[in-house]
Design a protein around this motif. Structure first.
Motif, mmCIF file in Angstrom:
data_model
loop_
_atom_site.group_PDB
_atom_site.id
_atom_site.type_symbol
_atom_site.label_atom_id
_atom_site.label_comp_id
_atom_site.label_asym_id
_atom_site.label_seq_id
_atom_site.Cartn_x
_atom_site.Cartn_y
_atom_site.Cartn_z
ATOM 1 N N LYS A 68 44.407 32.176 43.261
ATOM 2 C CA LYS A 68 43.205 31.587 42.669
ATOM 3 C C LYS A 68 42.124 32.662 42.687
ATOM 4 C CE LYS A 68 40.268 27.528 43.185
ATOM 5 N NZ LYS A 68 40.024 26.343 44.010
ATOM 6 N N ILE A 69 41.610 32.992 41.504
ATOM 7 C CA ILE A 69 40.614 34.056 41.384
ATOM 8 C C ILE A 69 39.362 33.507 40.719
ATOM 9 C CG2 ILE A 69 40.085 36.311 40.403
ATOM 10 C CD1 ILE A 69 42.993 36.996 40.495
ATOM 11 N N THR A 70 38.214 33.875 41.276
ATOM 12 C CA THR A 70 36.924 33.524 40.682
ATOM 13 C C THR A 70 36.325 34.791 40.080
ATOM 14 O OG1 THR A 70 36.611 31.829 42.370
ATOM 15 C CG2 THR A 70 34.667 32.490 41.115
ATOM 16 N N TYR A 71 35.906 34.678 38.819
ATOM 17 C CA TYR A 71 35.322 35.802 38.084
ATOM 18 C C TYR A 71 33.845 35.541 37.809
ATOM 19 C CZ TYR A 71 40.234 36.742 36.928
ATOM 20 O OH TYR A 71 41.579 36.982 36.985
ATOM 21 N N ASP A 72 33.068 36.619 37.693
ATOM 22 C CA ASP A 72 31.676 36.460 37.269
ATOM 23 C C ASP A 72 31.638 36.359 35.738
ATOM 24 O OD1 ASP A 72 31.988 39.037 36.266
ATOM 25 O OD2 ASP A 72 30.652 39.978 37.719
ATOM 26 N N LYS A 73 30.448 36.330 35.163
ATOM 27 C CA LYS A 73 30.316 36.132 33.712
ATOM 28 C C LYS A 73 30.882 37.311 32.911
ATOM 29 C CE LYS A 73 25.653 37.880 33.703
ATOM 30 N NZ LYS A 73 24.269 37.658 33.495
#
Length: 129
Positions: A114-119
């Protein structure tokens, strides 16, 4: 005598199956996966590693969270060599036991990420399960 030829004929048809199955490689080894992931800093790099995207969620603040599934490689050269030696030593009879054994080992193993990316699609956070 016909039964013996029939038996060896059938054993010959399966000759090498367990060797091939033991050496078959799909996906990445877990350590190789972690090294490659450590080098990645954006979404494009992660996608080039070949994951299957399970879900993708865009948040109101512009960040995005994606979940991936990676296949874990279960092939082993040492196991393939052992199957080959047993095939030669038993004149192919080992395939009667070796093929079902390898078939049961070929269950797909997966690593979930699970990866969270910025804009700008740069990695903020990773969670491996």
């Amino acid at each position: 005598m016909k039964k013996i030829f029939l038996f060896f004929g059938i054993a010959y048809l399966f000759y090498g199956c367990s060797v091939y199955m033991a050496s078959k490689s799909e996906g990445m080894k877990p350590l190789e996966f972690q090294k490659n992931l450590a080098k990645c800093n954006n979404r494009t790099c992660v996608l080039l590693m070949g994951p299957k995207v399970i879900s993708s969620t865009k948040h109101s603040d512009g960040t995005m969270t994606e979940e991936y599934r990676f296949a874990i490689d279960t092939g082993a050269t040492s196991r393939a060599v052992m199957h080959g030696l047993l095939d030669v030593a038993t004149i192919g009879i080992w395939e009667i036991a070796g093929t079902p054994i390898e078939s049961s080992k070929q269950k797909n193993s997966y690593l979930f990420l699970k990866i969270t990316y910025d804009k700008d699609e740069n990695i903020i956070r990773t969670d491996i399960r």
